[in-house]
Design a protein around this motif. Structure first.
Motif, PDB file in Angstrom:
ATOM      1  N   GLU A 132       0.843  -1.189   0.000  1.00 40.28           N
ATOM      2  CA  GLU A 132       0.000   0.000   0.000  1.00 40.28           C
ATOM      3  C   GLU A 132       0.878   1.239   0.000  1.00 40.28           C
ATOM      4  OE1 GLU A 132      -2.946  -0.014   3.095  1.00 40.28           O
ATOM      5  OE2 GLU A 132      -3.594  -2.055   2.618  1.00 40.28           O
ATOM      6  N   ILE A 133       0.421   2.250  -0.714  1.00 31.83           N
ATOM      7  CA  ILE A 133       1.077   3.557  -0.703  1.00 31.83           C
ATOM      8  C   ILE A 133       0.062   4.566  -0.193  1.00 31.83           C
ATOM      9  CG2 ILE A 133       2.097   5.397  -2.090  1.00 31.83           C
ATOM     10  CD1 ILE A 133       3.022   3.227  -4.071  1.00 31.83           C
ATOM     11  N   VAL A 134       0.463   5.330   0.809  1.00 31.50           N
ATOM     12  CA  VAL A 134      -0.390   6.376   1.372  1.00 31.50           C
ATOM     13  C   VAL A 134       0.226   7.715   1.009  1.00 31.50           C
ATOM     14  CG1 VAL A 134      -1.304   7.392   3.487  1.00 31.50           C
ATOM     15  CG2 VAL A 134      -1.076   4.904   3.296  1.00 31.50           C
ATOM     16  N   ARG A 135      -0.570   8.598   0.409  1.00 32.34           N
ATOM     17  CA  ARG A 135      -0.128   9.943   0.042  1.00 32.34           C
ATOM     18  C   ARG A 135      -1.037  10.937   0.732  1.00 32.34           C
ATOM     19  NH1 ARG A 135       3.357  13.898  -1.231  1.00 32.34           N
ATOM     20  NH2 ARG A 135       2.610  15.238  -2.880  1.00 32.34           N
ATOM     21  N   MET A 136      -0.474  11.648   1.712  1.00 29.02           N
ATOM     22  CA  MET A 136      -1.264  12.607   2.487  1.00 29.02           C
ATOM     23  C   MET A 136      -1.673  13.802   1.632  1.00 29.02           C
ATOM     24  SD  MET A 136      -1.757  11.387   5.443  1.00 29.02           S
ATOM     25  CE  MET A 136      -2.496  12.834   6.201  1.00 29.02           C
ATOM     26  N   ILE A 137      -2.893  14.250   1.850  1.00 30.13           N
ATOM     27  CA  ILE A 137      -3.390  15.476   1.232  1.00 30.13           C
ATOM     28  C   ILE A 137      -3.445  16.567   2.291  1.00 30.13           C
ATOM     29  CG2 ILE A 137      -5.350  16.563   0.069  1.00 30.13           C
ATOM     30  CD1 ILE A 137      -6.023  13.724  -1.034  1.00 30.13           C
ATOM     31  N   SER A 138      -4.044  16.240   3.445  1.00 26.97           N
ATOM     32  CA  SER A 138      -4.117  17.205   4.548  1.00 26.97           C
ATOM     33  C   SER A 138      -4.305  16.468   5.866  1.00 26.97           C
ATOM     34  CB  SER A 138      -5.282  18.176   4.323  1.00 26.97           C
ATOM     35  OG  SER A 138      -6.514  17.474   4.322  1.00 26.97           O
ATOM     36  N   GLY A 139      -4.004  17.157   6.951  1.00 28.36           N
ATOM     37  CA  GLY A 139      -4.184  16.594   8.277  1.00 28.36           C
ATOM     38  C   GLY A 139      -3.021  15.726   8.714  1.00 28.36           C
ATOM     39  N   VAL A 140      -3.272  14.911   9.726  1.00 24.48           N
ATOM     40  CA  VAL A 140      -2.270  14.027  10.316  1.00 24.48           C
ATOM     41  C   VAL A 140      -2.851  12.620  10.347  1.00 24.48           C
ATOM     42  CG1 VAL A 140      -0.903  13.512  12.374  1.00 24.48           C
ATOM     43  CG2 VAL A 140      -1.402  15.891  11.772  1.00 24.48           C
ATOM     44  N   LEU A 141      -2.028  11.637   9.994  1.00 28.49           N
ATOM     45  CA  LEU A 141      -2.460  10.246  10.000  1.00 28.49           C
ATOM     46  C   LEU A 141      -1.375   9.400  10.649  1.00 28.49           C
ATOM     47  CD1 LEU A 141      -4.699   8.286   8.932  1.00 28.49           C
ATOM     48  CD2 LEU A 141      -3.202   7.902   6.971  1.00 28.49           C
ATOM     49  N   ARG A 142      -1.781   8.616  11.628  1.00 27.18           N
ATOM     50  CA  ARG A 142      -0.847   7.697  12.289  1.00 27.18           C
ATOM     51  C   ARG A 142      -1.079   6.304  11.702  1.00 27.18           C
ATOM     52  NH1 ARG A 142      -1.548   8.162  18.244  1.00 27.18           N
ATOM     53  NH2 ARG A 142      -0.532  10.143  17.819  1.00 27.18           N
ATOM     54  N   ILE A 143      -0.016   5.763  11.105  1.00 27.09           N
ATOM     55  CA  ILE A 143      -0.085   4.433  10.500  1.00 27.09           C
ATOM     56  C   ILE A 143       0.689   3.463  11.386  1.00 27.09           C
ATOM     57  CG2 ILE A 143       0.543   3.024   8.503  1.00 27.09           C
ATOM     58  CD1 ILE A 143       0.425   5.548   6.815  1.00 27.09           C
ATOM     59  N   THR A 144       0.083   2.314  11.648  1.00 25.73           N
ATOM     60  CA  THR A 144       0.746   1.258  12.403  1.00 25.73           C
ATOM     61  C   THR A 144       0.777   0.007  11.540  1.00 25.73           C
ATOM     62  OG1 THR A 144      -0.100   2.155  14.481  1.00 25.73           O
ATOM     63  CG2 THR A 144       0.711  -0.117  14.521  1.00 25.73           C
ATOM     64  N   VAL A 145       1.958  -0.567  11.378  1.00 25.32           N
ATOM     65  CA  VAL A 145       2.124  -1.854  10.700  1.00 25.32           C
ATOM     66  C   VAL A 145       2.812  -2.755  11.708  1.00 25.32           C
ATOM     67  CG1 VAL A 145       3.134  -3.103   8.759  1.00 25.32           C
ATOM     68  CG2 VAL A 145       2.311  -0.759   8.433  1.00 25.32           C
ATOM     69  N   GLU A 146       2.067  -3.739  12.189  1.00 27.74           N
ATOM     70  CA  GLU A 146       2.510  -4.577  13.305  1.00 27.74           C
ATOM     71  C   GLU A 146       2.905  -3.664  14.458  1.00 27.74           C
ATOM     72  OE1 GLU A 146       3.755  -8.766  11.408  1.00 27.74           O
ATOM     73  OE2 GLU A 146       5.244  -7.186  11.146  1.00 27.74           O
ATOM     74  N   ASP A 147       4.173  -3.607  14.845  1.00 29.30           N
ATOM     75  CA  ASP A 147       4.587  -2.777  15.982  1.00 29.30           C
ATOM     76  C   ASP A 147       5.252  -1.468  15.563  1.00 29.30           C
ATOM     77  OD1 ASP A 147       3.661  -4.670  17.789  1.00 29.30           O
ATOM     78  OD2 ASP A 147       5.548  -5.776  17.758  1.00 29.30           O
ATOM     79  N   GLU A 148       5.325  -1.203  14.285  1.00 27.25           N
ATOM     80  CA  GLU A 148       5.970   0.022  13.796  1.00 27.25           C
ATOM     81  C   GLU A 148       4.916   1.109  13.592  1.00 27.25           C
ATOM     82  OE1 GLU A 148       9.075   1.385  10.290  1.00 27.25           O
ATOM     83  OE2 GLU A 148       8.496  -0.718  10.471  1.00 27.25           O
ATOM     84  N   ILE A 149       5.173   2.290  14.158  1.00 24.79           N
ATOM     85  CA  ILE A 149       4.219   3.397  14.103  1.00 24.79           C
ATOM     86  C   ILE A 149       4.900   4.610  13.482  1.00 24.79           C
ATOM     87  CG2 ILE A 149       2.770   4.960  15.447  1.00 24.79           C
ATOM     88  CD1 ILE A 149       2.710   2.775  17.623  1.00 24.79           C
ATOM     89  N   ARG A 150       4.206   5.243  12.526  1.00 22.89           N
ATOM     90  CA  ARG A 150       4.697   6.469  11.893  1.00 22.89           C
ATOM     91  C   ARG A 150       3.536   7.446  11.753  1.00 22.89           C
ATOM     92  NH1 ARG A 150       9.658   5.206   9.152  1.00 22.89           N
ATOM     93  NH2 ARG A 150      10.655   3.945  10.746  1.00 22.89           N
ATOM     94  N   GLU A 151       3.856   8.737  11.881  1.00 24.32           N
ATOM     95  CA  GLU A 151       2.866   9.781  11.635  1.00 24.32           C
ATOM     96  C   GLU A 151       3.194  10.480  10.341  1.00 24.32           C
ATOM     97  OE1 GLU A 151       1.900  12.694  14.623  1.00 24.32           O
ATOM     98  OE2 GLU A 151       0.921  11.163  15.836  1.00 24.32           O
ATOM     99  N   LEU A 152       2.183  10.631   9.507  1.00 25.48           N
ATOM    100  CA  LEU A 152       2.331  11.347   8.237  1.00 25.48           C
ATOM    101  C   LEU A 152       1.607  12.674   8.331  1.00 25.48           C
ATOM    102  CD1 LEU A 152       1.574   8.539   5.624  1.00 25.48           C
ATOM    103  CD2 LEU A 152       3.782   9.256   6.514  1.00 25.48           C
ATOM    104  N   ARG A 153       2.220  13.708   7.739  1.00 27.57           N
ATOM    105  CA  ARG A 153       1.648  15.054   7.702  1.00 27.57           C
ATOM    106  C   ARG A 153       1.870  15.648   6.321  1.00 27.57           C
ATOM    107  NH1 ARG A 153       1.330  16.892  12.960  1.00 27.57           N
ATOM    108  NH2 ARG A 153       2.341  15.496  14.438  1.00 27.57           N
ATOM    109  N   GLY A 154       1.189  16.762   6.107  1.00 29.42           N
ATOM    110  CA  GLY A 154       1.423  17.505   4.872  1.00 29.42           C
ATOM    111  C   GLY A 154       1.275  16.630   3.648  1.00 29.42           C
ATOM    112  N   HIS A 155       2.289  16.633   2.813  1.00 33.53           N
ATOM    113  CA  HIS A 155       2.226  15.850   1.581  1.00 33.53           C
ATOM    114  C   HIS A 155       3.193  14.673   1.618  1.00 33.53           C
ATOM    115  CE1 HIS A 155      -0.556  18.555  -0.367  1.00 33.53           C
ATOM    116  NE2 HIS A 155       0.135  19.562   0.130  1.00 33.53           N
ATOM    117  N   GLN A 156       3.411  14.113   2.801  1.00 33.10           N
ATOM    118  CA  GLN A 156       4.297  12.962   2.900  1.00 33.10           C
ATOM    119  C   GLN A 156       3.663  11.739   2.248  1.00 33.10           C
ATOM    120  OE1 GLN A 156       4.951  13.049   7.254  1.00 33.10           O
ATOM    121  NE2 GLN A 156       7.136  13.170   6.748  1.00 33.10           N
ATOM    122  N   THR A 157       4.526  10.800   1.850  1.00 31.68           N
ATOM    123  CA  THR A 157       4.099   9.564   1.213  1.00 31.68           C
ATOM    124  C   THR A 157       4.769   8.397   1.934  1.00 31.68           C
ATOM    125  OG1 THR A 157       3.957  10.713  -0.909  1.00 31.68           O
ATOM    126  CG2 THR A 157       3.997   8.310  -0.979  1.00 31.68           C
ATOM    127  N   ALA A 158       4.012   7.318   2.137  1.00 33.00           N
ATOM    128  CA  ALA A 158       4.551   6.137   2.801  1.00 33.00           C
ATOM    129  C   ALA A 158       4.254   4.893   1.973  1.00 33.00           C
ATOM    130  CB  ALA A 158       3.949   5.979   4.187  1.00 33.00           C
TER     131      ALA A 158
END
Length: 186
Positions: A132-158
């Motif tokens: 999966e690829i997540v591309r932020m448009i606006s706001g804040v999103l916390r993604i968790t995959v198993e035990d790994e946690i990342r926060e995406l903001r702005g126009h970040q892509t994961a």
């Protein structure tokens, strides 16, 4: 949106009946293979109910088809163009969160998600090899995959493994909007 959900339910019902018939599954065999109750399968084949996104993914995997094929929203490559009014909502909440399929083909899906502050969407692992690829448009999103946690903001892509337990959470304060590309090999 009720009319949209009703049309989607009827489309899903027709596809489910066709898939079960093509595979010559009984209701019991299909429900067991998919991992849902016989009663739920009967209701869905009758165009009743509003299946969760998890149930839709189980149905697609159980029948060995792409999610876009299951919900009647899959196009075959060449060139397909869809307008904003043609997106199909497959998940929504009372707080205003929603996930809409913008376009899909075979093993590839493009979604637009909006998550209200404080809402979370937990996902079971998809088929092996799913990304999966997540591309932020606006706001804040916390993604968790198993035990790994990342926060995406702005126009970040994961880029993340979709074949592991994962979740999306909006810590707020406002809504989070993002595009999600899913590649789920059959």
């Amino acid at each position: 949106m009720d009319g949209e959900l009703s049309r989607a339910s009827q489309q899903l019902a027709a596809v489910l009946r066709e898939l079960r018939s093509e595979r010559r599954y009984t209701l019991d065999a299909a429900a067991q293979r998919i991992g849902i109750s016989r009663r739920l399968l009967i209701d869905l084949e009758a165009g009743q109910g509003n299946p969760s996104l998890t149930t839709l993914l189980r149905l697609a995997e159980g029948y060995g088809v792409a999610l876009g094929d299951l919900v009647g929203f899959s196009d075959k490559p060449g060139l397909t163009v869809r307008g904003p009014g043609e997106a199909q909502t497959l998940w929504s909440t009372e707080l205003g969160s929603r996930a809409r399929v913008l376009i899909a083909s075979n093993q590839l899906e493009l979604w637009h998600w909006v998550m209200a502050a404080g809402e979370e969407r937990q996902s079971e692992p998809h088929r092996p090899g799913t990304e999966e690829i997540v591309r932020m448009i606006s706001g804040v999103l916390r993604i968790t995959v198993e035990d790994e946690i990342r926060e995406l903001r702005g126009h970040q892509t994961a880029l993340m493994a979709g074949d592991r337990p994962h979740s999306y959470y909006n810590p707020g304060p406002g809504s989070a909007s993002f595009h999600l590309i899913v590649h789920e090999p059959l």
